[in-house]
Design a protein around this motif. Structure first.
Motif, PDB file in Angstrom:
ATOM      1  N   SER A 154      -6.021   8.424 -12.639  1.00 65.55           N
ATOM      2  CA  SER A 154      -5.178   9.549 -12.017  1.00 65.55           C
ATOM      3  C   SER A 154      -3.837   9.378 -11.770  1.00 65.55           C
ATOM      4  CB  SER A 154      -5.733  10.188 -10.694  1.00 65.55           C
ATOM      5  OG  SER A 154      -5.679   9.699  -9.268  1.00 65.55           O
ATOM      6  N   TRP A 155      -3.087  10.355 -12.182  1.00 66.16           N
ATOM      7  CA  TRP A 155      -1.430  10.597 -12.460  1.00 66.16           C
ATOM      8  C   TRP A 155      -1.440  12.324 -11.710  1.00 66.16           C
ATOM      9  CZ3 TRP A 155       1.998  10.653 -16.734  1.00 66.16           C
ATOM     10  CH2 TRP A 155       3.510  10.364 -16.638  1.00 66.16           C
ATOM     11  N   GLU A 156      -0.956  12.319 -10.486  1.00 61.48           N
ATOM     12  CA  GLU A 156       0.225  14.035 -10.995  1.00 61.48           C
ATOM     13  C   GLU A 156       1.453  13.657 -11.185  1.00 61.48           C
ATOM     14  OE1 GLU A 156       1.903  17.114  -7.002  1.00 61.48           O
ATOM     15  OE2 GLU A 156       0.301  14.936  -6.529  1.00 61.48           O
ATOM     16  N   ILE A 157       1.803  14.305 -12.307  1.00 57.02           N
ATOM     17  CA  ILE A 157       3.090  14.696 -12.721  1.00 57.02           C
ATOM     18  C   ILE A 157       3.927  15.756 -11.949  1.00 57.02           C
ATOM     19  CG2 ILE A 157       3.969  15.498 -15.120  1.00 57.02           C
ATOM     20  CD1 ILE A 157       1.426  15.238 -16.509  1.00 57.02           C
ATOM     21  N   ASP A 158       4.663  14.737 -11.506  1.00 53.79           N
ATOM     22  CA  ASP A 158       5.994  14.909 -10.948  1.00 53.79           C
ATOM     23  C   ASP A 158       6.794  16.583 -11.935  1.00 53.79           C
ATOM     24  OD1 ASP A 158       7.484  15.699  -8.174  1.00 53.79           O
ATOM     25  OD2 ASP A 158       8.733  13.653  -8.568  1.00 53.79           O
ATOM     26  N   LEU A 159       6.041  17.451 -12.015  1.00 51.05           N
ATOM     27  CA  LEU A 159       7.067  18.663 -13.034  1.00 51.05           C
ATOM     28  C   LEU A 159       8.468  18.938 -11.700  1.00 51.05           C
ATOM     29  CD1 LEU A 159       4.406  20.583 -14.390  1.00 51.05           C
ATOM     30  CD2 LEU A 159       6.038  19.043 -15.441  1.00 51.05           C
ATOM     31  N   ALA A 160       8.292  19.237 -10.810  1.00 51.43           N
ATOM     32  CA  ALA A 160       9.117  20.150  -9.618  1.00 51.43           C
ATOM     33  C   ALA A 160      10.222  19.176  -9.232  1.00 51.43           C
ATOM     34  CB  ALA A 160       8.876  20.978  -8.697  1.00 51.43           C
ATOM     35  N   GLY A 161       9.845  17.743  -8.655  1.00 49.19           N
ATOM     36  CA  GLY A 161      10.623  16.895  -7.924  1.00 49.19           C
ATOM     37  C   GLY A 161      10.110  16.552  -7.172  1.00 49.19           C
ATOM     38  N   GLY A 162       9.215  17.545  -6.432  1.00 48.12           N
ATOM     39  CA  GLY A 162       8.515  17.435  -5.067  1.00 48.12           C
ATOM     40  C   GLY A 162       8.731  15.472  -4.355  1.00 48.12           C
ATOM     41  N   LEU A 163       7.392  14.995  -5.535  1.00 42.28           N
ATOM     42  CA  LEU A 163       7.115  13.678  -4.904  1.00 42.28           C
ATOM     43  C   LEU A 163       8.768  12.530  -4.958  1.00 42.28           C
ATOM     44  CD1 LEU A 163       4.032  12.620  -7.200  1.00 42.28           C
ATOM     45  CD2 LEU A 163       4.101  13.191  -4.634  1.00 42.28           C
ATOM     46  N   ARG A 164       9.393  12.876  -6.114  1.00 37.80           N
ATOM     47  CA  ARG A 164      10.854  12.156  -5.906  1.00 37.80           C
ATOM     48  C   ARG A 164      11.618  12.266  -4.908  1.00 37.80           C
ATOM     49  NH1 ARG A 164      12.602  13.861 -11.604  1.00 37.80           N
ATOM     50  NH2 ARG A 164      10.675  15.248 -11.289  1.00 37.80           N
ATOM     51  N   ARG A 165      11.532  13.677  -4.516  1.00 42.20           N
ATOM     52  CA  ARG A 165      12.081  13.992  -3.592  1.00 42.20           C
ATOM     53  C   ARG A 165      11.618  13.293  -2.168  1.00 42.20           C
ATOM     54  NH1 ARG A 165      17.495  15.926  -4.208  1.00 42.20           N
ATOM     55  NH2 ARG A 165      17.216  17.946  -5.841  1.00 42.20           N
ATOM     56  N   GLY A 166      10.020  13.225  -1.766  1.00 38.96           N
ATOM     57  CA  GLY A 166       9.884  12.926  -0.561  1.00 38.96           C
ATOM     58  C   GLY A 166      10.223  10.789  -1.155  1.00 38.96           C
ATOM     59  N   ALA A 167       9.739  10.541  -2.283  1.00 37.64           N
ATOM     60  CA  ALA A 167      10.366   8.568  -2.035  1.00 37.64           C
ATOM     61  C   ALA A 167      11.620   8.811  -1.590  1.00 37.64           C
ATOM     62  CB  ALA A 167      10.409   8.692  -3.054  1.00 37.64           C
ATOM     63  N   ALA A 168      13.012   9.684  -1.810  1.00 43.41           N
ATOM     64  CA  ALA A 168      13.828   9.441  -1.846  1.00 43.41           C
ATOM     65  C   ALA A 168      14.315   9.467  -0.294  1.00 43.41           C
ATOM     66  CB  ALA A 168      15.132  10.391  -2.179  1.00 43.41           C
ATOM     67  N   ALA A 169      13.599  10.889   0.771  1.00 39.35           N
ATOM     68  CA  ALA A 169      13.933  11.142   1.570  1.00 39.35           C
ATOM     69  C   ALA A 169      12.995   9.740   2.426  1.00 39.35           C
ATOM     70  CB  ALA A 169      12.956  12.490   2.279  1.00 39.35           C
ATOM     71  N   ALA A 170      11.855   9.107   1.962  1.00 41.87           N
ATOM     72  CA  ALA A 170      11.265   7.636   2.311  1.00 41.87           C
ATOM     73  C   ALA A 170      12.427   7.003   2.688  1.00 41.87           C
ATOM     74  CB  ALA A 170      10.467   7.593   2.635  1.00 41.87           C
ATOM     75  N   ARG A 171      13.121   6.868   1.034  1.00 39.94           N
ATOM     76  CA  ARG A 171      14.157   6.176   1.926  1.00 39.94           C
ATOM     77  C   ARG A 171      15.512   5.876   2.780  1.00 39.94           C
ATOM     78  NH1 ARG A 171      13.180   6.114  -3.988  1.00 39.94           N
ATOM     79  NH2 ARG A 171      15.630   7.477  -3.901  1.00 39.94           N
ATOM     80  N   GLY A 172      15.670   7.520   2.186  1.00 41.92           N
ATOM     81  CA  GLY A 172      16.592   7.331   3.723  1.00 41.92           C
ATOM     82  C   GLY A 172      16.368   6.880   5.036  1.00 41.92           C
TER      83      GLY A 172
END
Length: 507
Positions: A154-172
């Motif tokens: 299964s795969w959620e396509i990160d169209l609007a970048g929400g997952l990427r933003r969340g990953a960047a926040a977790a890295r911060g």
């Protein structure tokens, strides 16, 4: 490219246009790109003016400032504490947790692949809707088996970048935790040095107090001899006895304070109180202070202070969460599929006839929930504003700490110099008083008064010498010294490279 989002309504045609735009640009991410706020601080107005008489000639490296005191035992206890301190161990564990959360958030961007195997056994009811029909078939058996095996993805396509933003926040947040670990390291090193310097200060003061007790005991013997020959009276004997008791009464207080610092030092080194006390039984001198660089600028401090770094990383994380909240205005698309084998018996499980493939897609859109999304975005923006205020406060607090520590060091050393002159003068006055008393020129009261003044001044001087060294430790703490540039440093350039590598850009 940037899209300025307004409060959306699902019936507006602009929403559909935005959705089409997002689908066409899968590498973009909604929300503001982070820019580190500028910190325009003026140069520090306080400077180190400690006298060269006490300062060590060579300035130490700021990451190992404790070596600059030229005291091997201080180096030993600091290094031991950095290896064994439990607060530091707990801080490291928090870093590991934060890194795990960041790794989990990053993994959300990737497809999930599972391997499944199952078996089902059923004894079919003859009166159920399915059983009433199938029982009429030739060869029908109520005992049914089903075996399935194969992978599913299964795969959620990160169209609007929400997952990427969340990953960047977790890295911060992980980087903030690492900065706080460095802050704990600085605190531990400074606390150990402070405890050690207090120990040396109390030991020196105890030695001075014991010398004074011995001197007063000799004076008492002298007066008793003079009384026996008729050159002194009982009043003078009583005065000498009182002076001896006064000097002796300072010893228990100093011993209690010394024991407290020894116990504190053991706990800082992660050991039971009393473990390492014997290593410090032999009194050592109060070390001279290292030279401190007067050219340090506020920008240097802000780059090294872990509390400022942690506040800035949390500000960056809060900025990413705005994008994560904004992404909920847009639909989310997920894909899933499975490949495997499905058979009613194991003998035909891994055959071409038992092979099956399943694929599906799903669209999830909070179409009627934009009111909640609005609230979530406002909450994220509010959290970002709070983080910005906390970052600015951390910057100001860092500047305050440096200014206060520099002033404390300068003024404490100025007091030490004055006390040194006072002690020198009082020693001369006391020696002259004793000579005059022995020759009969003055009475004992004058000798006792000079003795009391000298005892108090010598105690103040040793206390001030320890305070000067402790003030130097506070300066290094305020400057952010105590961790190496070789350890991972969170910088704006490294964050930018991480974002570029993840393909995150902003509308």
């Amino acid at each position: 490219m940037t899209i300025f989002l307004v409060k959306p309504h699902w019936l507006r045609p602009s929403v559909a246009a935005c959705i089409a735009f997002v689908v066409g640009l899968p590498g973009c991410a909604v929300g503001p790109d982070y820019a580190k706020p500028a910190s325009d601080l003026a140069a520090f107005h306080n400077h180190v003016t400690a006298s060269t008489e006490q300062a060590v000639a060579v300035a130490p490296q700021i990451d190992t400032w404790w070596t600059g005191f030229d005291d091997p035992m201080l180096v030993t206890v600091v290094q031991r504490a950095l290896a064994q301190n439990l607060d530091l161990a707990a801080a490291f564990a928090r870093v590991q947790q934060a890194r795990a959360v960041a790794a989990w958030a990053g993994a959300e961007l990737l497809p999930t692949i599972d391997f499944n195997a199952s078996t089902t056994a059923q004894y079919q009811s003859l009166t159920s809707p399915a059983g009433s029909i199938t029982k009429t078939f030739p060869g029908y058996s109520r005992d049914q088996r089903e075996y399935t095996v194969g992978p599913a993805a299964s795969w959620e396509i990160d169209l609007a970048g929400g997952l990427r933003r969340g990953a960047a926040a977790a890295r911060g947040e992980a980087e903030a935790a690492q900065a706080e670990q460095m802050g704990t390291r600085i605190t531990v090193a400074a606390d150990v040095a402070d405890a050690y310097l207090q120990i040396r200060g109390f030991q020196t003061r105890l030695a001075v107090a014991q010398d004074q007790v011995d001197t007063d005991a000799q004076l008492l013997k002298l007066i008793e001899v003079r009384r026996r020959v008729g050159a002194a009276d009982e009043r003078e004997v009583a005065q000498a006895q009182a002076l001896l008791k006064q000097a002796s009464s300072t010893l228990p207080t100093l011993r209690t304070a010394l024991e407290a610092q020894l116990n504190r030092l053991d706990v800082l080194m992660g050991a039971q109180p009393g473990t390492y006390a014997r290593e410090l039984d032999i009194a050592g001198v109060i070390p001279g202070i290292p030279r401190i660089n007067n050219t340090t600028q506020p920008l240097d401090v802000l780059r090294r202070r872990p509390d400022v770094i942690a506040a800035e990383r949390r500000l960056a994380a809060s900025n990413e969460r705005i994008g994560a909240a904004l992404s909920d205005y847009y639909p989310k698309i997920s894909l899933s599929g499975a490949l495997g084998f499905d058979s009613g018996d194991t003998s035909h499980l891994f055959t071409a006839g038992a092979f099956q493939a399943i694929g599906s897609g799903a669209l999830r859109w909070r179409l009627f929930d934009f009111g909640k999304v609005d609230a979530e975005v406002k909450q994220a923006r509010g959290a970002n504003a709070e983080a910005l205020a906390l970052y600015r406060q951390a910057v100001l607090k860092a500047a305050e700490d440096v200014e206060n520590s520099l002033m404390t060091l300068s003024q404490t050393d100025a007091r030490r110099q004055e006390l040194q002159g006072e002690v020198t003068a009082l020693i001369r006055a006391r020696d002259l008083s004793e000579r005059s008393y022995k020759s009969g020129a003055i009475n004992l009261t004058d000798v006792l008064d000079a003795d009391r003044q000298l005892l108090s001044a010598r105690d103040d001087l040793d206390s001030a010498r320890a305070d000067v060294a402790r003030a130097a430790v506070s300066v290094f703490r305020a400057l952010g010294g105590g961790w190496s540039e070789g350890q991972r440093v969170v910088t704006e350039s490294s964050v930018a490279s991480e974002r570029a590598g993840s393909g995150v850009s902003s509308f």
